[in-house]
Motif scaffolding. Structure first.
Motif, PDB file in Angstrom:
ATOM      1  N   ILE A   1      10.683 -15.251   6.628  1.00 17.06           N
ATOM      2  CA  ILE A   1      10.042 -14.872   7.891  1.00 17.06           C
ATOM      3  C   ILE A   1       9.430 -13.479   7.775  1.00 17.06           C
ATOM      4  N   GLU A   2      10.119 -12.556   7.124  1.00 16.78           N
ATOM      5  CA  GLU A   2       9.551 -11.221   6.935  1.00 16.78           C
ATOM      6  C   GLU A   2       8.265 -11.281   6.119  1.00 16.78           C
ATOM      7  N   ILE A   3       8.250 -12.098   5.063  1.00 14.78           N
ATOM      8  CA  ILE A   3       7.040 -12.264   4.262  1.00 14.78           C
ATOM      9  C   ILE A   3       5.917 -12.838   5.116  1.00 14.78           C
ATOM     10  N   ALA A   4       6.238 -13.816   5.960  1.00 12.51           N
ATOM     11  CA  ALA A   4       5.221 -14.436   6.817  1.00 12.51           C
ATOM     12  C   ALA A   4       4.651 -13.433   7.820  1.00 12.51           C
ATOM     13  N   VAL A   5       5.494 -12.548   8.348  1.00 14.41           N
ATOM     14  CA  VAL A   5       5.004 -11.538   9.296  1.00 14.41           C
ATOM     15  C   VAL A   5       4.019 -10.593   8.607  1.00 14.41           C
ATOM     16  N   LEU A   6       4.319 -10.207   7.372  1.00 15.80           N
ATOM     17  CA  LEU A   6       3.383  -9.356   6.630  1.00 15.80           C
ATOM     18  C   LEU A   6       2.065 -10.084   6.386  1.00 15.80           C
TER      19      LEU A   6
ATOM     20  N   SER B   1       3.731 -10.769  -3.577  1.00 17.81           N
ATOM     21  CA  SER B   1       2.660  -9.857  -3.964  1.00 17.81           C
ATOM     22  C   SER B   1       1.550  -9.819  -2.931  1.00 17.81           C
ATOM     23  N   TYR B   2       1.074 -10.994  -2.518  1.00 17.30           N
ATOM     24  CA  TYR B   2      -0.078 -10.901  -1.621  1.00 17.30           C
ATOM     25  C   TYR B   2       0.322 -10.524  -0.204  1.00 17.30           C
TER      26      TYR B   2
ATOM     27  N   ALA C   1     -13.835 -10.463 -10.893  1.00 14.48           N
ATOM     28  CA  ALA C   1     -14.986 -10.442  -9.979  1.00 14.48           C
ATOM     29  C   ALA C   1     -14.884 -11.561  -8.947  1.00 14.48           C
ATOM     30  N   LYS C   2     -13.651 -11.976  -8.625  1.00 10.85           N
ATOM     31  CA  LYS C   2     -13.440 -12.986  -7.593  1.00 10.85           C
ATOM     32  C   LYS C   2     -12.642 -12.393  -6.443  1.00 10.85           C
ATOM     33  N   THR C   3     -12.974 -12.842  -5.238  1.00  9.39           N
ATOM     34  CA  THR C   3     -12.356 -12.319  -4.021  1.00  9.39           C
ATOM     35  C   THR C   3     -10.867 -12.635  -3.969  1.00  9.39           C
ATOM     36  N   GLN C   4     -10.070 -11.622  -3.639  1.00 15.22           N
ATOM     37  CA  GLN C   4      -8.686 -11.847  -3.238  1.00 15.22           C
ATOM     38  C   GLN C   4      -8.667 -11.976  -1.708  1.00 15.22           C
ATOM     39  N   VAL C   5      -8.910 -10.904  -1.005  1.00 15.77           N
ATOM     40  CA  VAL C   5      -9.100 -10.955   0.451  1.00 15.77           C
ATOM     41  C   VAL C   5     -10.448 -10.347   0.810  1.00 15.77           C
TER      42      VAL C   5
ATOM     43  N   GLU D   1      -1.024  -3.405   2.255  1.00 16.10           N
ATOM     44  CA  GLU D   1      -1.387  -2.102   1.677  1.00 16.10           C
ATOM     45  C   GLU D   1      -2.902  -1.920   1.654  1.00 16.10           C
ATOM     46  N   ASP D   2      -3.626  -2.945   1.187  1.00 14.69           N
ATOM     47  CA  ASP D   2      -5.085  -2.867   1.145  1.00 14.69           C
ATOM     48  C   ASP D   2      -5.677  -2.684   2.539  1.00 14.69           C
ATOM     49  N   ALA D   3      -5.137  -3.431   3.520  1.00 13.50           N
ATOM     50  CA  ALA D   3      -5.680  -3.373   4.879  1.00 13.50           C
ATOM     51  C   ALA D   3      -5.461  -2.002   5.509  1.00 13.50           C
TER      52      ALA D   3
END
Length: 432
Positions: A340-345, A223-224, A54-58, A230-232
């Protein structure tokens, strides 16, 4: 030792009796489970892990049935981390436990709540989610008591606690934040938790992280970055094709630089985005929510996780060969292109969700809720959970009582924070 690409290392790195030592000695347990398997079970059964549901991820829990909570995020991080550990020869249970535990210290309302608590606690050593995680694991979570009834939290082994410490230094040694996402100093221990920190680090003062902590951190990043995108997309916030527009693309580059890679030029960011777009699993066209579209989106997340994890595994094996790596045998190698690819995501998720105007308005409301709850509990400590009020309040000085209040508020979920706020309104008549 040599092996064919994709092969598994031969066994798991050796872990000593010191690695398996616990802060508070416990009698010998049944040999059915290893010390590290027992650590993982303790985290998995903890009340702190349950509260992450019950805690916010995004996006706030309850606003959408699809999006991740801190709990589902932690379970996914644990799966990625466990596989990374298996391929590099670290103990999978140590990394799994650290991944499950990595967000236990985060307060309600995500990083917004963390920033508010840091300001409230500025005169008593501040607040930091990772330092709070160590406090939860070694003090706040009710499981083991030491001599004289001193709380020892889950009393995890040295190796597992070390794997949970993302920033192995105190606040005074923390680097100055250099990105918009790092609005508070990142550190791993408060002054009054230094005793257990020193036990875990066992004289190591070089700020180096064990490889299990590095694996946990990469699993979290992978993961995030992937799942937030994916969530967005699924929630309708993100249209990937929109970033072919020069104006939108410029905004993405700026956010990625401000939040994640402050010194990077446009060219490597653009090259990373083009590499991702060139993959056969990268989605194109409007996401219509159909079963086919959702299956394609899930396929993308799986492929991206494999891409990033595989790149780190291959780069690490290229340096260290195929010998199993444990604790301080080596370090995790993540190629620059992968980072860098992770940062772009991350930038894609941030620009569409975390800095949207309606999101910022909600964050301001949530900040006032956190602040007013801290004032309320300080004035009416009997309103706190009994564990905090009965066990800590009377024995504390003013600074200690403020830390108890901060501990209590950090423990709350998004839902219970709002519930306490409404109780406070009934008691005091205060309004946002």
């Amino acid at each position: 030792m040599t092996a064919m690409p994709g092969a598994l290392p031969q066994g798991v790195a050796g872990y000593s009796l010191d690695d398996r030592a616990r802060w508070v000695h416990e009698p010998q347990k049944s040999p059915r489970r290893s010390a590290f398997q027992r650590d993982r079970a303790r985290v998995l059964h903890s009340s702190g892990l349950r509260r992450l549901g019950a805690k916010t991820q995004v996006v706030s829990p309850g606003s959408d049935d699809f999006v991740r909570t801190r709990l589902t995020h932690s379970l996914e991080v644990a799966q990625v981390g466990r596989e990374l550990a298996r391929y590099l020869g670290s103990d999978p249970d140590v990394v799994d436990a650290a991944c499950l535990a990595h967000d236990l210290g985060h307060p309600p309302f995500g990083h917004n709540g963390e920033a508010v608590l840091d300001e409230i606690a500025r005169d008593i050593g501040g607040f930091e989610g990772n330092a709070q995680t160590l406090r939860v694991l070694s003090r706040l979570e009710p499981k083991v008591l030491g001599p004289g009834g001193r709380p020892a939290g889950l009393n995890l082994t040295r190796a597992t606690l070390d794997a949970c410490i993302k920033y192995p230094w105190p606040r005074a040694a923390a680097p100055t934040p250099d990105t918009a996402s790092a609005t508070i100093r990142k550190f791993g221990v408060y002054a009054d938790d230094r005793e257990v920190f020193d036990f875990v680090r066992a004289g190591r003062d070089d700020g180096r992280r064990c490889i299990e902590a590095q694996l946990m951190d990469l699993a979290d990043d992978i993961s995030y970055s992937v799942h937030d995108v994916e969530d967005a997309i699924n929630s309708g916030f993100l249209d990937l094709d929109a970033y072919r527009n020069d104006h939108a693309l410029a905004g993405l580059l700026d956010i990625t630089r401000q939040w994640y890679l402050p010194q990077i030029e446009d060219a490597p960011l653009l090259a990373a985005l083009e590499r991702l777009r060139a993959q056969p699993y990268w989605p194109h066209g409007e996401f219509d929510g159909s079963r086919r579209a959702q299956a394609a989106l899930k396929h993308m997340t799986s492929q991206l996780i494999g891409r990033f994890a595989g790149a780190a595994e291959a780069a690490t094996h290229a340096v260290y060969g195929w010998e199993p790596l444990g604790r301080y045998d080596g370090r995790l190698i993540v190629p620059d292109d992968t980072r860098i690819e992770i940062a772009v995501l991350k930038g894609l998720a941030t620009v569409t969700v975390m800095v949207a105007q309606d999101r910022l308005r909600l964050q301001r409301i949530q900040a006032r809720v956190i602040g007013q709850l801290c004032e309320y509990f300080a004035e009416r400590p009997e309103a706190m959970d009994r564990m905090f009020f009965l066990d800590h309040w009377d024995a504390a000085d003013d600074a200690g009582r403020l830390r108890v209040v901060v501990d209590q508020v950090a423990t709350l979920t998004d839902h219970s924070a709002w519930a306490h706020y409404h109780t406070m309104q009934n008691d005091t008549g205060s309004l946002l």
